[in-house]
Design a protein around this motif. Structure first.
Motif, PDB file in Angstrom:
ATOM      1  N   GLU A   4       2.750 -11.091   7.710  1.00 38.02           N
ATOM      2  CA  GLU A   4       2.590 -12.522   7.502  1.00 38.02           C
ATOM      3  C   GLU A   4       1.375 -13.068   8.259  1.00 38.02           C
ATOM      4  O   GLU A   4       0.553 -13.793   7.691  1.00 38.02           O
ATOM      5  N   ALA A   5       1.238 -12.709   9.505  1.00 37.43           N
ATOM      6  CA  ALA A   5       0.110 -13.212  10.304  1.00 37.43           C
ATOM      7  C   ALA A   5      -1.228 -12.752   9.724  1.00 37.43           C
ATOM      8  O   ALA A   5      -2.179 -13.541   9.638  1.00 37.43           O
ATOM      9  N   GLY A   6      -1.304 -11.499   9.313  1.00 37.25           N
ATOM     10  CA  GLY A   6      -2.547 -10.965   8.758  1.00 37.25           C
ATOM     11  C   GLY A   6      -2.933 -11.606   7.444  1.00 37.25           C
ATOM     12  O   GLY A   6      -4.090 -11.986   7.236  1.00 37.25           O
ATOM     13  N   VAL A   7      -1.980 -11.748   6.546  1.00 38.76           N
ATOM     14  CA  VAL A   7      -2.274 -12.333   5.230  1.00 38.76           C
ATOM     15  C   VAL A   7      -2.627 -13.813   5.378  1.00 38.76           C
ATOM     16  O   VAL A   7      -3.586 -14.293   4.766  1.00 38.76           O
ATOM     17  N   ILE A   8      -1.898 -14.532   6.184  1.00 37.90           N
ATOM     18  CA  ILE A   8      -2.207 -15.955   6.389  1.00 37.90           C
ATOM     19  C   ILE A   8      -3.578 -16.106   7.040  1.00 37.90           C
ATOM     20  O   ILE A   8      -4.385 -16.951   6.621  1.00 37.90           O
TER      21      ILE A   8
ATOM     22  N   VAL B 280     -16.702  -2.434   3.473  1.00 39.52           N
ATOM     23  CA  VAL B 280     -15.920  -3.509   4.093  1.00 39.52           C
ATOM     24  C   VAL B 280     -14.449  -3.355   3.711  1.00 39.52           C
ATOM     25  O   VAL B 280     -13.568  -3.432   4.566  1.00 39.52           O
ATOM     26  N   GLU B 281     -14.181  -3.135   2.429  1.00 39.84           N
ATOM     27  CA  GLU B 281     -12.798  -2.959   1.977  1.00 39.84           C
ATOM     28  C   GLU B 281     -12.142  -1.773   2.678  1.00 39.84           C
ATOM     29  O   GLU B 281     -10.981  -1.831   3.053  1.00 39.84           O
ATOM     30  N   ARG B 282     -12.922  -0.705   2.871  1.00 43.31           N
ATOM     31  CA  ARG B 282     -12.400   0.474   3.569  1.00 43.31           C
ATOM     32  C   ARG B 282     -12.043   0.121   5.012  1.00 43.31           C
ATOM     33  O   ARG B 282     -10.976   0.489   5.505  1.00 43.31           O
ATOM     34  N   LYS B 283     -12.922  -0.621   5.683  1.00 38.62           N
ATOM     35  CA  LYS B 283     -12.654  -1.021   7.075  1.00 38.62           C
ATOM     36  C   LYS B 283     -11.403  -1.892   7.160  1.00 38.62           C
ATOM     37  O   LYS B 283     -10.594  -1.738   8.075  1.00 38.62           O
ATOM     38  N   VAL B 284     -11.249  -2.804   6.216  1.00 43.27           N
ATOM     39  CA  VAL B 284     -10.073  -3.678   6.218  1.00 43.27           C
ATOM     40  C   VAL B 284      -8.818  -2.844   5.978  1.00 43.27           C
ATOM     41  O   VAL B 284      -7.820  -2.992   6.676  1.00 43.27           O
ATOM     42  N   ALA B 285      -8.881  -1.956   4.997  1.00 43.20           N
ATOM     43  CA  ALA B 285      -7.718  -1.104   4.697  1.00 43.20           C
ATOM     44  C   ALA B 285      -7.374  -0.226   5.897  1.00 43.20           C
ATOM     45  O   ALA B 285      -6.197  -0.044   6.227  1.00 43.20           O
TER      46      ALA B 285
ATOM     47  N   ALA C 247      -7.888  -0.948   8.967  1.00 42.83           N
ATOM     48  CA  ALA C 247      -7.300  -1.807  10.005  1.00 42.83           C
ATOM     49  C   ALA C 247      -5.853  -2.151   9.677  1.00 42.83           C
ATOM     50  O   ALA C 247      -5.016  -2.276  10.569  1.00 42.83           O
ATOM     51  N   ILE C 248      -5.554  -2.295   8.390  1.00 42.80           N
ATOM     52  CA  ILE C 248      -4.209  -2.681   7.947  1.00 42.80           C
ATOM     53  C   ILE C 248      -3.253  -1.489   7.930  1.00 42.80           C
ATOM     54  O   ILE C 248      -2.080  -1.627   8.277  1.00 42.80           O
ATOM     55  N   ALA C 249      -3.731  -0.340   7.540  1.00 40.85           N
ATOM     56  CA  ALA C 249      -2.855   0.823   7.332  1.00 40.85           C
ATOM     57  C   ALA C 249      -1.917   1.117   8.502  1.00 40.85           C
ATOM     58  O   ALA C 249      -0.713   1.299   8.291  1.00 40.85           O
ATOM     59  N   PRO C 250      -2.396   1.147   9.743  1.00 44.45           N
ATOM     60  CA  PRO C 250      -1.475   1.452  10.849  1.00 44.45           C
ATOM     61  C   PRO C 250      -0.392   0.385  11.055  1.00 44.45           C
ATOM     62  O   PRO C 250       0.629   0.654  11.675  1.00 44.45           O
ATOM     63  N   LEU C 251      -0.623  -0.810  10.519  1.00 48.28           N
ATOM     64  CA  LEU C 251       0.368  -1.878  10.649  1.00 48.28           C
ATOM     65  C   LEU C 251       1.542  -1.689   9.693  1.00 48.28           C
ATOM     66  O   LEU C 251       2.578  -2.327   9.837  1.00 48.28           O
TER      67      LEU C 251
ATOM     68  N   ALA D 108      -2.303  -0.024   1.979  1.00 44.71           N
ATOM     69  CA  ALA D 108      -3.261  -0.959   2.580  1.00 44.71           C
ATOM     70  C   ALA D 108      -4.295  -1.390   1.546  1.00 44.71           C
ATOM     71  O   ALA D 108      -4.637  -2.574   1.447  1.00 44.71           O
ATOM     72  N   TYR D 109      -4.794  -0.447   0.754  1.00 49.78           N
ATOM     73  CA  TYR D 109      -5.748  -0.797  -0.306  1.00 49.78           C
ATOM     74  C   TYR D 109      -5.103  -1.727  -1.334  1.00 49.78           C
ATOM     75  O   TYR D 109      -5.751  -2.634  -1.859  1.00 49.78           O
ATOM     76  N   ALA D 110      -3.833  -1.504  -1.627  1.00 50.08           N
ATOM     77  CA  ALA D 110      -3.126  -2.384  -2.569  1.00 50.08           C
ATOM     78  C   ALA D 110      -3.065  -3.807  -2.022  1.00 50.08           C
ATOM     79  O   ALA D 110      -3.295  -4.779  -2.750  1.00 50.08           O
TER      80      ALA D 110
END
Length: 193
Positions: free
Chosen positions: A87-91, A125-130, A132-136, A150-152
């Motif tokens: 929630e925090a990340g998406v917002i 950039v998308e790879r870096k974001v994914a 960063a998200i994947a371990p979450l 994460a890519y989804a």
């Protein structure tokens, strides 16, 4: 605006002006002359900072991406569980988009997608974001499965953002982010090895 600024401040000023110019006119229609005029500098000063329009645009992609990643990272740093992180990340992402529409257009607009070098930079950039998200995504799954999900999430958020920004209307990042986070969390809750 013609006052003498230290190099780092001048570079920041040029990037801010270039962001507005590229977002409004696109890469191909904007010229270095347009950017120099808007920044209140001569073209030689502009070229002291950026050897070409292409280098300037790539630098802008890097700056915009760093800003977005910082916003999302800060928002998720103190989250206590997977749902709170989602929630925090998406917002935070939608708050960034809402507050940085020109940056979003430069990063994810068609101009960046229609040029192979820019498209590669955006995919990075998308790879870096994914990454960063994947371990979450703490669902007891292996790293490759985390990356796929994460890519989804990145694709879903980018697609919704594109529709919101291109429509030109206003939106509440808390509401939109909350809705997408709820959708994502509903799916992630049911993910297993």
């Amino acid at each position: 605006m013609n006052s003498r600024l230290p190099a780092a401040q001048r570079r920041t000023q040029i990037l801010e002006v270039a962001l507005r110019t590229f977002a409004a006119r696109g890469f191909h229609e904007a010229s270095m002359n347009d950017i120099a005029l808007a920044a209140g500098v001569t073209k030689p000063v502009l070229y002291q900072h950026f050897a070409s329009k292409r280098e300037l645009y790539l630098s802008l992609i890097d700056e915009v991406a760093a800003s977005m990643l910082t916003a999302v990272s800060k928002a998720t740093a103190d989250a206590t569980d997977g749902r709170a992180q989602t929630e925090a990340g998406v917002i935070a992402y939608f708050e960034w988009v809402d507050g940085n529409r020109e940056a979003f257009v430069v990063l994810f607009g068609s101009g960046a997608r229609n040029d192979e070098e820019f498209s590669t930079a955006v995919r990075n950039v998308e790879r870096k974001v994914a990454e960063a998200i994947a371990p979450l995504i703490d669902a007891g799954i292996d790293a490759e499965h985390q990356r796929l999900l994460a890519y989804a999430l990145v694709g879903m958020s980018e697609s919704v953002s594109r529709q919101l920004v291109l429509s030109g209307g206003s939106f509440d990042p808390q509401v939109v982010g909350g809705r997408l986070a709820a959708l994502a969390w509903a799916g992630l809750r049911n993910v297993g090895p």
